[in-house]
Design a protein around this motif. Structure first.
Motif, PDB file in Angstrom:
ATOM      1  N   GLN A  78       1.805   3.550   3.359  1.00  0.00           N
ATOM      2  CA  GLN A  78       1.364   4.017   2.048  1.00  0.00           C
ATOM      3  C   GLN A  78       0.498   2.993   1.306  1.00  0.00           C
ATOM      4  OE1 GLN A  78       1.880   7.128   1.048  1.00  0.00           O
ATOM      5  NE2 GLN A  78       3.015   7.543   2.938  1.00  0.00           N
ATOM      6  N   PHE A  79       0.773   1.722   1.497  1.00  0.00           N
ATOM      7  CA  PHE A  79       0.060   0.690   0.740  1.00  0.00           C
ATOM      8  C   PHE A  79      -0.987  -0.033   1.580  1.00  0.00           C
ATOM      9  CE2 PHE A  79       4.109   1.207  -1.479  1.00  0.00           C
ATOM     10  CZ  PHE A  79       3.670   1.367  -2.781  1.00  0.00           C
ATOM     11  N   PHE A  80      -0.573  -0.571   2.721  1.00  0.00           N
ATOM     12  CA  PHE A  80      -1.476  -1.410   3.504  1.00  0.00           C
ATOM     13  C   PHE A  80      -2.133  -0.622   4.633  1.00  0.00           C
ATOM     14  CE2 PHE A  80       1.522  -4.420   1.576  1.00  0.00           C
ATOM     15  CZ  PHE A  80       0.617  -5.278   0.962  1.00  0.00           C
ATOM     16  N   THR A  81      -2.663   0.538   4.302  1.00  0.00           N
ATOM     17  CA  THR A  81      -3.442   1.292   5.279  1.00  0.00           C
ATOM     18  C   THR A  81      -4.842   0.692   5.352  1.00  0.00           C
ATOM     19  OG1 THR A  81      -4.244   2.854   3.610  1.00  0.00           O
ATOM     20  CG2 THR A  81      -2.164   3.385   4.716  1.00  0.00           C
ATOM     21  N   GLU A  82      -5.574   1.027   6.422  1.00  0.00           N
ATOM     22  CA  GLU A  82      -6.935   0.512   6.555  1.00  0.00           C
ATOM     23  C   GLU A  82      -7.803   0.993   5.395  1.00  0.00           C
ATOM     24  OE1 GLU A  82      -8.676   1.285  10.304  1.00  0.00           O
ATOM     25  OE2 GLU A  82      -7.128   0.244  11.462  1.00  0.00           O
ATOM     26  N   GLU A  83      -7.580   2.246   4.964  1.00  0.00           N
ATOM     27  CA  GLU A  83      -8.365   2.781   3.852  1.00  0.00           C
ATOM     28  C   GLU A  83      -8.091   2.023   2.562  1.00  0.00           C
ATOM     29  OE1 GLU A  83      -6.461   4.494   5.856  1.00  0.00           O
ATOM     30  OE2 GLU A  83      -7.891   5.681   7.027  1.00  0.00           O
ATOM     31  N   ASN A  84      -6.808   1.705   2.301  1.00  0.00           N
ATOM     32  CA  ASN A  84      -6.467   0.992   1.073  1.00  0.00           C
ATOM     33  C   ASN A  84      -6.982  -0.437   1.090  1.00  0.00           C
ATOM     34  OD1 ASN A  84      -5.194   3.188  -0.030  1.00  0.00           O
ATOM     35  ND2 ASN A  84      -3.145   2.570   0.575  1.00  0.00           N
ATOM     36  N   ILE A  85      -6.933  -1.085   2.240  1.00  0.00           N
ATOM     37  CA  ILE A  85      -7.468  -2.443   2.330  1.00  0.00           C
ATOM     38  C   ILE A  85      -8.965  -2.436   2.109  1.00  0.00           C
ATOM     39  CG2 ILE A  85      -7.858  -4.390   3.895  1.00  0.00           C
ATOM     40  CD1 ILE A  85      -5.178  -3.790   5.181  1.00  0.00           C
ATOM     41  N   ASP A  86      -9.639  -1.446   2.696  1.00  0.00           N
ATOM     42  CA  ASP A  86     -11.081  -1.339   2.504  1.00  0.00           C
ATOM     43  C   ASP A  86     -11.414  -1.050   1.046  1.00  0.00           C
ATOM     44  OD1 ASP A  86     -13.799  -1.150   3.677  1.00  0.00           O
ATOM     45  OD2 ASP A  86     -13.679   0.905   2.961  1.00  0.00           O
ATOM     46  N   ARG A  87     -10.586  -0.199   0.413  1.00  0.00           N
ATOM     47  CA  ARG A  87     -10.801   0.129  -1.000  1.00  0.00           C
ATOM     48  C   ARG A  87     -10.545  -1.080  -1.884  1.00  0.00           C
ATOM     49  NH1 ARG A  87      -7.153   3.791  -1.466  1.00  0.00           N
ATOM     50  NH2 ARG A  87      -8.450   5.384  -0.478  1.00  0.00           N
ATOM     51  N   PHE A  88      -9.623  -1.934  -1.460  1.00  0.00           N
ATOM     52  CA  PHE A  88      -9.317  -3.137  -2.219  1.00  0.00           C
ATOM     53  C   PHE A  88     -10.534  -4.053  -2.329  1.00  0.00           C
ATOM     54  CE2 PHE A  88      -8.127  -7.661  -1.860  1.00  0.00           C
ATOM     55  CZ  PHE A  88      -7.515  -7.829  -3.090  1.00  0.00           C
ATOM     56  N   LEU A  89     -11.402  -3.994  -1.338  1.00  0.00           N
ATOM     57  CA  LEU A  89     -12.567  -4.864  -1.318  1.00  0.00           C
ATOM     58  C   LEU A  89     -13.654  -4.407  -2.281  1.00  0.00           C
ATOM     59  CD1 LEU A  89     -12.773  -5.411   2.538  1.00  0.00           C
ATOM     60  CD2 LEU A  89     -11.721  -6.878   0.817  1.00  0.00           C
ATOM     61  N   ASN A 164     -20.944 -13.106  -1.529  1.00  0.00           N
ATOM     62  CA  ASN A 164     -19.857 -12.124  -1.549  1.00  0.00           C
ATOM     63  C   ASN A 164     -20.177 -10.916  -0.689  1.00  0.00           C
ATOM     64  OD1 ASN A 164     -17.443 -12.544  -3.662  1.00  0.00           O
ATOM     65  ND2 ASN A 164     -19.240 -13.650  -4.376  1.00  0.00           N
ATOM     66  N   GLU A 165     -21.446 -10.536  -0.624  1.00  0.00           N
ATOM     67  CA  GLU A 165     -21.831  -9.428   0.243  1.00  0.00           C
ATOM     68  C   GLU A 165     -21.585  -9.776   1.700  1.00  0.00           C
ATOM     69  OE1 GLU A 165     -25.841  -8.451  -0.580  1.00  0.00           O
ATOM     70  OE2 GLU A 165     -25.418  -7.467  -2.493  1.00  0.00           O
ATOM     71  N   ILE A 166     -21.946 -11.004   2.088  1.00  0.00           N
ATOM     72  CA  ILE A 166     -21.728 -11.441   3.467  1.00  0.00           C
ATOM     73  C   ILE A 166     -20.231 -11.492   3.785  1.00  0.00           C
ATOM     74  CG2 ILE A 166     -21.999 -13.361   5.088  1.00  0.00           C
ATOM     75  CD1 ILE A 166     -24.569 -14.090   3.611  1.00  0.00           C
ATOM     76  N   LEU A 167     -19.461 -12.084   2.867  1.00  0.00           N
ATOM     77  CA  LEU A 167     -18.020 -12.206   3.085  1.00  0.00           C
ATOM     78  C   LEU A 167     -17.375 -10.832   3.165  1.00  0.00           C
ATOM     79  CD1 LEU A 167     -15.475 -13.918   3.267  1.00  0.00           C
ATOM     80  CD2 LEU A 167     -15.412 -14.004   0.761  1.00  0.00           C
ATOM     81  N   ARG A 168     -17.787  -9.941   2.261  1.00  0.00           N
ATOM     82  CA  ARG A 168     -17.209  -8.605   2.232  1.00  0.00           C
ATOM     83  C   ARG A 168     -17.548  -7.833   3.510  1.00  0.00           C
ATOM     84  NH1 ARG A 168     -18.301  -8.033  -2.494  1.00  0.00           N
ATOM     85  NH2 ARG A 168     -20.398  -7.227  -2.254  1.00  0.00           N
ATOM     86  N   GLN A 170     -18.011  -9.024   6.412  1.00  0.00           N
ATOM     87  CA  GLN A 170     -17.204  -9.546   7.502  1.00  0.00           C
ATOM     88  C   GLN A 170     -15.760  -9.069   7.409  1.00  0.00           C
ATOM     89  OE1 GLN A 170     -18.306 -11.308  10.200  1.00  0.00           O
ATOM     90  NE2 GLN A 170     -20.317 -10.766   9.339  1.00  0.00           N
ATOM     91  N   LEU A 171     -15.239  -9.048   6.175  1.00  0.00           N
ATOM     92  CA  LEU A 171     -13.851  -8.622   5.983  1.00  0.00           C
ATOM     93  C   LEU A 171     -13.673  -7.140   6.252  1.00  0.00           C
ATOM     94  CD1 LEU A 171     -12.859 -10.589   2.750  1.00  0.00           C
ATOM     95  CD2 LEU A 171     -12.151 -11.050   5.095  1.00  0.00           C
ATOM     96  N   GLU A 172     -14.747  -6.365   6.093  1.00  0.00           N
ATOM     97  CA  GLU A 172     -14.647  -4.928   6.284  1.00  0.00           C
ATOM     98  C   GLU A 172     -14.814  -4.513   7.737  1.00  0.00           C
ATOM     99  OE1 GLU A 172     -17.544  -3.412   3.591  1.00  0.00           O
ATOM    100  OE2 GLU A 172     -16.203  -3.456   1.855  1.00  0.00           O
ATOM    101  N   GLN A 173     -14.993  -5.477   8.616  1.00  0.00           N
ATOM    102  CA  GLN A 173     -15.083  -5.153  10.030  1.00  0.00           C
ATOM    103  C   GLN A 173     -13.740  -4.608  10.516  1.00  0.00           C
ATOM    104  OE1 GLN A 173     -17.861  -5.286  11.898  1.00  0.00           O
ATOM    105  NE2 GLN A 173     -18.941  -5.885  10.022  1.00  0.00           N
ATOM    106  N   PRO A 174     -13.747  -3.557  11.339  1.00  0.00           N
ATOM    107  CA  PRO A 174     -12.490  -2.930  11.800  1.00  0.00           C
ATOM    108  C   PRO A 174     -11.506  -3.917  12.415  1.00  0.00           C
ATOM    109  CG  PRO A 174     -14.379  -1.597  12.419  1.00  0.00           C
ATOM    110  CD  PRO A 174     -14.935  -2.880  11.857  1.00  0.00           C
ATOM    111  N   ASN A 175     -12.008  -4.858  13.212  1.00  0.00           N
ATOM    112  CA  ASN A 175     -11.096  -5.790  13.863  1.00  0.00           C
ATOM    113  C   ASN A 175     -10.465  -6.742  12.855  1.00  0.00           C
ATOM    114  OD1 ASN A 175     -13.706  -6.927  13.499  1.00  0.00           O
ATOM    115  ND2 ASN A 175     -13.152  -8.623  14.838  1.00  0.00           N
ATOM    116  N   VAL A 176     -11.210  -7.082  11.776  1.00  0.00           N
ATOM    117  CA  VAL A 176     -10.668  -7.964  10.749  1.00  0.00           C
ATOM    118  C   VAL A 176      -9.586  -7.250   9.954  1.00  0.00           C
ATOM    119  CG1 VAL A 176     -11.207  -9.278   8.661  1.00  0.00           C
ATOM    120  CG2 VAL A 176     -12.814  -9.271  10.570  1.00  0.00           C
ATOM    121  N   ILE A 177      -9.861  -5.995   9.573  1.00  0.00           N
ATOM    122  CA  ILE A 177      -8.875  -5.216   8.817  1.00  0.00           C
ATOM    123  C   ILE A 177      -7.615  -4.999   9.648  1.00  0.00           C
ATOM    124  CG2 ILE A 177      -8.409  -2.965   7.771  1.00  0.00           C
ATOM    125  CD1 ILE A 177     -11.285  -2.837   6.888  1.00  0.00           C
TER     126      ILE A 177
END
Length: 236
Positions: A78-89, A164-168, A170-177
């Protein structure tokens, strides 16, 4: 005095008073109220404590493994789904989030960076000139100013939109999430493994203690109402 004890005491007083005064309606109200209050109090007690000969009592501590699994599933599904992590960014308006890395940068030891800089100078064409003015020891007074300036520069870079665009990205890559979710899951699992049946019972009991007390109160009220109806209709 808590609500449960107060309800049982008042119901008992009504029973005794009705019995001593031979007042059937009052006696019936008190008896049914005491019955309802005690029954609900016992039900609440059985949630947390094992009662001999009463099957199903102590359900919360006895099912603490299932309780832990349910918490983990709730957190991850419910909280730490891939969608929620991506939305957090990103914020709700779609504007890119800015990562505040200044506290991290402030704790980084940049002395090795200064040492590397000195090493580069020593091995460069300026090495002989540096040796003539005292060698690398001559640069030592520059260590602290260098570190302060480097932290200021890196902090400024970390605040830029481009960084921040570069960092974001990278963090939004599927393997990172996926790796982030795995680490979060591991942390949750580790913390849940520290739970004991007693601690689970205390956590749940603390969360709902106040509301469970009202079950006893309403058990006494509705029990008394049923006793009153039974008495006035001649069914008691």
């Amino acid at each position: 005095m808590n609500k449960s004890l107060l309800t049982n005491v008042l119901a008992f007083i009504v029973v005794v008073t009705g019995y001593l005064l031979s007042y059937d309606i009052l006696y019936a109200v008190g008896l049914f109220a005491l019955s309802g209050a005690i029954t609900n109090w016992l039900a609440v007690h059985m949630l947390f404590e094992k009662v001999p000969l009463l099957y199903g009592s102590g359900v919360i501590p006895s099912r603490f493994e299932e309780f832990k699994v349910a918490i983990r599933q709730l957190m991850m599904e419910q909280f730490f789904t891939e969608e929620n992590i991506d939305r957090f960014l990103s914020d709700s308006a779609g504007k890119a989030s800015t990562f505040d890395l200044v506290p991290v940068i402030d704790q980084v030891d940049l002395s090795p960076a200064f040492d590397n800089l000195v090493s580069v100078i020593e091995t460069s064409s300026f090495g002989n000139m540096l040796a003539m003015v005292g060698g690398k020891e001559a640069l030592e007074p520059m260590r602290e100013p260098f570190i302060v300036k480097m932290k200021e520069t890196v902090s400024d870079i970390s605040k830029s939109e481009h960084f921040n665009e570069i960092l974001r990205s990278q963090l939004e890559q599927p393997n990172v999430i996926a790796e982030m979710r795995e680490k979060v899951s591991s942390i949750i699992e580790q913390r849940l493994n520290e739970l004991t049946p007693k601690l689970v019972k205390e956590i749940v009991q603390e969360m709902i203690r106040q509301h469970l007390g009202w079950l006893v109160v309403w058990g006494g009220i509705f029990g008394g109402l049923i006793g009153f109806i039974a008495a006035v209709t001649g069914n008691f």
